[in-house]
Design an enzyme around this catalytic site. Structure first.
Site, PDB file in Angstrom:
ATOM      1  N   ASP A 394      23.248   7.536  -0.378  1.00  0.00           N
ATOM      2  CA  ASP A 394      23.837   6.941  -0.232  1.00  0.00           C
ATOM      3  C   ASP A 394      22.367   6.422   0.516  1.00  0.00           C
ATOM      4  O   ASP A 394      21.942   7.143   1.590  1.00  0.00           O
ATOM      5  CB  ASP A 394      24.336   6.766   1.124  1.00  0.00           C
ATOM      6  CG  ASP A 394      25.466   5.777   1.521  1.00  0.00           C
ATOM      7  OD1 ASP A 394      25.829   4.938   1.069  1.00  0.00           O
ATOM      8  OD2 ASP A 394      24.648   5.446   3.043  1.00  0.00           O
ATOM      9  N   GLU A 437      25.236   0.627  -1.763  1.00  0.00           N
ATOM     10  CA  GLU A 437      23.593   0.751  -1.489  1.00  0.00           C
ATOM     11  C   GLU A 437      24.330   2.496  -1.761  1.00  0.00           C
ATOM     12  O   GLU A 437      23.048   3.293  -1.687  1.00  0.00           O
ATOM     13  CB  GLU A 437      23.361   0.610  -0.063  1.00  0.00           C
ATOM     14  CG  GLU A 437      23.923   0.007   0.828  1.00  0.00           C
ATOM     15  CD  GLU A 437      25.227   1.040   1.364  1.00  0.00           C
ATOM     16  OE1 GLU A 437      25.888   1.308   0.454  1.00  0.00           O
ATOM     17  OE2 GLU A 437      24.431   2.106   2.011  1.00  0.00           O
TER      18      GLU A 437
HETATM   19  N1  LIG Z   1      21.138  -6.759  -0.534  1.00  0.00           N
HETATM   20  C1  LIG Z   1      22.167  -5.970  -0.907  1.00  0.00           C
HETATM   21  N2  LIG Z   1      22.755  -5.076   0.136  1.00  0.00           N
HETATM   22  C2  LIG Z   1      24.070  -4.739  -0.120  1.00  0.00           C
HETATM   23  C3  LIG Z   1      24.752  -4.559  -1.416  1.00  0.00           C
HETATM   24  N3  LIG Z   1      25.069  -3.972  -1.124  1.00  0.00           N
HETATM   25  C4  LIG Z   1      25.856  -3.897  -0.386  1.00  0.00           C
HETATM   26  N4  LIG Z   1      24.381  -4.196   0.445  1.00  0.00           N
HETATM   27  C5  LIG Z   1      24.716  -3.602   1.658  1.00  0.00           C
HETATM   28  O1  LIG Z   1      24.234  -2.793   2.482  1.00  0.00           O
HETATM   29  C6  LIG Z   1      24.282  -2.254   3.821  1.00  0.00           C
HETATM   30  C7  LIG Z   1      25.006  -0.818   3.946  1.00  0.00           C
HETATM   31  O2  LIG Z   1      25.292  -0.889   5.731  1.00  0.00           O
HETATM   32  P1  LIG Z   1      26.066   0.520   5.710  1.00  0.00           P
HETATM   33  O3  LIG Z   1      27.250   0.547   5.558  1.00  0.00           O
HETATM   34  O4  LIG Z   1      26.659   0.313   7.282  1.00  0.00           O
HETATM   35  O5  LIG Z   1      25.163   1.611   6.086  1.00  0.00           O
HETATM   36  P2  LIG Z   1      23.460   1.799   6.331  1.00  0.00           P
HETATM   37  O6  LIG Z   1      23.092   0.433   6.900  1.00  0.00           O
HETATM   38  O7  LIG Z   1      22.579   2.132   4.671  1.00  0.00           O
HETATM   39  O8  LIG Z   1      24.014   2.735   7.249  1.00  0.00           O
HETATM   40  P3  LIG Z   1      23.800   4.369   7.211  1.00  0.00           P
HETATM   41  O9  LIG Z   1      24.543   4.470   5.322  1.00  0.00           O
HETATM   42  O10 LIG Z   1      24.519   5.067   7.741  1.00  0.00           O
HETATM   43  O11 LIG Z   1      22.279   4.938   7.350  1.00  0.00           O
HETATM   44  C8  LIG Z   1      25.729  -3.146   4.060  1.00  0.00           C
HETATM   45  O12 LIG Z   1      24.723  -4.143   5.196  1.00  0.00           O
HETATM   46  C9  LIG Z   1      25.732  -4.212   3.333  1.00  0.00           C
HETATM   47  O13 LIG Z   1      25.338  -5.867   2.974  1.00  0.00           O
HETATM   48  C10 LIG Z   1      23.405  -5.669  -2.785  1.00  0.00           C
HETATM   49  O14 LIG Z   1      23.735  -5.400  -3.553  1.00  0.00           O
HETATM   50  N5  LIG Z   1      22.283  -6.428  -1.804  1.00  0.00           N
END
Ligand SMILES: Nc1nc2c(ncn2[C@@H]2O[C@H](COP(=O)(O)OP(=O)(O)OP(=O)(O)O)[C@@H](O)[C@H]2O)c(=O)[nH]1
Length: 517
Positions: A394, A437
């Protein structure tokens, strides 16, 4: 006191007295009634005469097992029929077989009881039917075994002597042995064919371009046949290949049609251009002549007639040009139609193939593709007795990356991560997008310790090869949970353990990997 008469002494007197007694008692002189009266007069205790003894013996014998029981049944029947000759013959056989314990001489066959007991008849029939209907039909493809099975069935049906039955028994053993050998051969052949087929698929797959839809289809067939083969699996593989072959054929035809249409259009275009050029060439020549005529014209009526000619010729050129334009438009529409048809077919093919199991952004497997791969690898690991690990990765602080540099930068980062991971992993390892992600890496033939080492290598590569966005160097890290799958563990449970480990990694400060319990 009244004297009781002395009982008769000889058999004739006893017999006479027995008749007299039956007459006095008004009892019908049936054999049984007569025997009872006779025994009473002669002082013979009931149940102890020779016949009773023989009947008891027959009854007891019939309750034993094996061929002795068969003889018992025969004795019972002999007693009922008062066929003492048959009883005697049976007794001699019993003495020969049981008491003398000498094997029957081939020249003097021992006949089985004339009529089998019901159970024996039933068993004989069942064995015959099994050999003719079940065994023979299962042996289709081995005509010599089918022939032996049928001939053995006939031999068992006709066996009248013990020797014949023994012969049939040893043939039956022999047949079982040959069938066993044959099935082992078949299994080996099937395995060899499958290996050949897999080799063929591997090679064809490598020859295809990375994004070929046929490649995806081959992966599907490969994964179908990687597990235990059965009728349904083979049917599924055949059906999916047939569908692709059909679509491929249609696509090929449409492409050929489109090619012909474009060719026709270009030919027609040149042809029309030619006609237009010729008619406009004529037109220009004529116009020269008309302008000379106009210059020379002396009267209005003369001018009018020249003008009429000019108008007529101009209209002809116009009509030619309009015709050409209409025909070109029609041809263009035809080409567009063919193009649309091709696109539709291509997208259908793409859906049927790997693309349906692919994440469109990163080109790695999607959740469905990952499920298939994990299931396939779990079956393979079980079959081969090798370890299988999964790692859930992740991205760290991905939200901040999106918020700071925009969603586009986030997308590029995801594509970049997949690229680096794919380049770092072995070819047999698989990465897929688990969601957002989060990624899942399937590591076949890898112990937990080795899997942790692999994840550490991925981290190192990712920090070494910095991601650039708008000339800015952005550091991307991830946290991971790594789990070793137990042989029969439900995929959901493996993922749950890996997810719990991932949570621990995040909690412990991110940018690290934790092994699941
Ligand atoms: N650009 C982009 N962002 C994505 C995609 N899928 C998910 N995200 C973003 O990934 C972010 C995940 O946020 P969080 O679940 O808070 O995780 P994080 O910010 O990585 O925090 P930690 O996991 O605790 O390190 C969110 O803002 C989603 O919008 C994608 O396909 N493209």
């Amino acid at each position: 006191m009244k004297d009781t008469p002395a009982p008769p002494q000889n058999a004739a007197d006893i017999a006479r007295e027995a008749f007299r007694r039956l007459a006095m008692q008004r009892t019908a002189p049936t054999p049984d009634a007569y025997r009872t009266a006779y025994n009473e007069i002669a002082g013979i205790r009931a149940g102890l005469d020779a016949e009773t003894v023989l009947a008891d013996f027959a009854k007891n014998l019939a309750h034993t097992r094996g061929d002795a029981a068969v003889l018992g049944v025969r004795f019972n029947r002999a007693i009922e029929a008062r066929d003492w000759r048959d009883y005697a013959e049976g007794l001699s056989q019993l003495i020969e077989k049981r008491l003398k314990k000498t094997p029957p001489v081939a020249s003097t066959p021992v006949y089985l009881p004339a009529d089998d007991s019901q159970q024996i008849r039933l068993l004989r029939e069942l064995l015959t039917r099994t050999l003719i209907f079940a065994v023979a039909s299962l042996l289709a493809g081995s005509p010599e075994l089918v022939a032996e099975s049928e001939s053995l069935a006939a031999a068992i049906k006709d066996a009248q002597t013990e020797a014949a039955l023994n012969g049939a028994a040893s043939r039956l053993k022999q047949l079982c042995f040959r069938i066993e050998l044959k099935s082992a051969d078949r299994a080996e052949q099937q395995e060899l064919l499958l290996r050949l087929f897999r080799l063929l698929l591997d090679n064809v797959r490598d020859l295809l371009e990375e994004d070929s839809w046929l490649r995806g289809q081959i992966d599907v067939v490969q994964s179908l046949i990687s597990g235990p083969i059965n009728h349904h699996v083979l049917e599924d593989a055949t059906r999916s290949l047939k569908e692709v072959i059909y679509k491929q054929g249609t696509l090929k035809n449409s492409l050929a049609e489109a090619k012909i249409t474009v060719k026709n259009m270009v030919t027609m275009f040149i042809d029309r251009l030619n006609t237009v050029a010729v008619s406009t060439g004529d037109y220009h020549e004529k116009m020269d002549i008309y302008s000379q005529k106009i210059a020379k014209a002396g009267s209005i009526s003369e001018l009018n007639s020249v003008l009429d000619d000019v108008m007529r010729d101009t209209r002809t050129v116009q009509t030619e040009a309009l015709n050409s334009r209409d025909e070109m438009l029609a041809a263009q529409q035809k080409v567009q139609g063919a193009e649309a048809k091709i696109h539709k077919l291509e997208s259908q093919l793409a859906q049927m193939s790997e693309l349906a199991r692919e994440d469109p952004l990163t080109g790695s497997l999607n959740r469905r593709g990952l499920d298939d791969v994990f299931e396939r690898e779990q079956a393979r690991a079980k079959r081969r007795g090798t370890p299988l690990c999964v790692a859930l990765l992740d991205m760290d602080d991905f939200k901040r990356l999106n918020d700071t540099h925009g969603h586009g930068a986030g997308d590029e980062a995801l594509i970049y991560v997949v690229k680096i991971i794919k380049e770092t992993l072995r070819t047999m390892d698989v990465i897929g997008r688990f969601g957002g992600e989060e990624f899942m890496v399937v590591l076949p033939d890898t112990s937990l310790q080795d899997a942790l080492r692999v994840v550490a290598r991925l981290k190192k590569e990712l920090t070494k090869r910095i991601f650039m966005h708008n000339n800015q160097r952005l550091l991307i890290t991830f946290s991971a949970g790594v789990a070793l799958s137990a042989p029969d563990e439900d995929p959901k449970s493996v993922l749950k353990r890996a997810d719990a480990a991932l949570y621990q990694a995040k909690k412990a400060g991110k940018n690290r990997a934790v092994a699941a319990d």
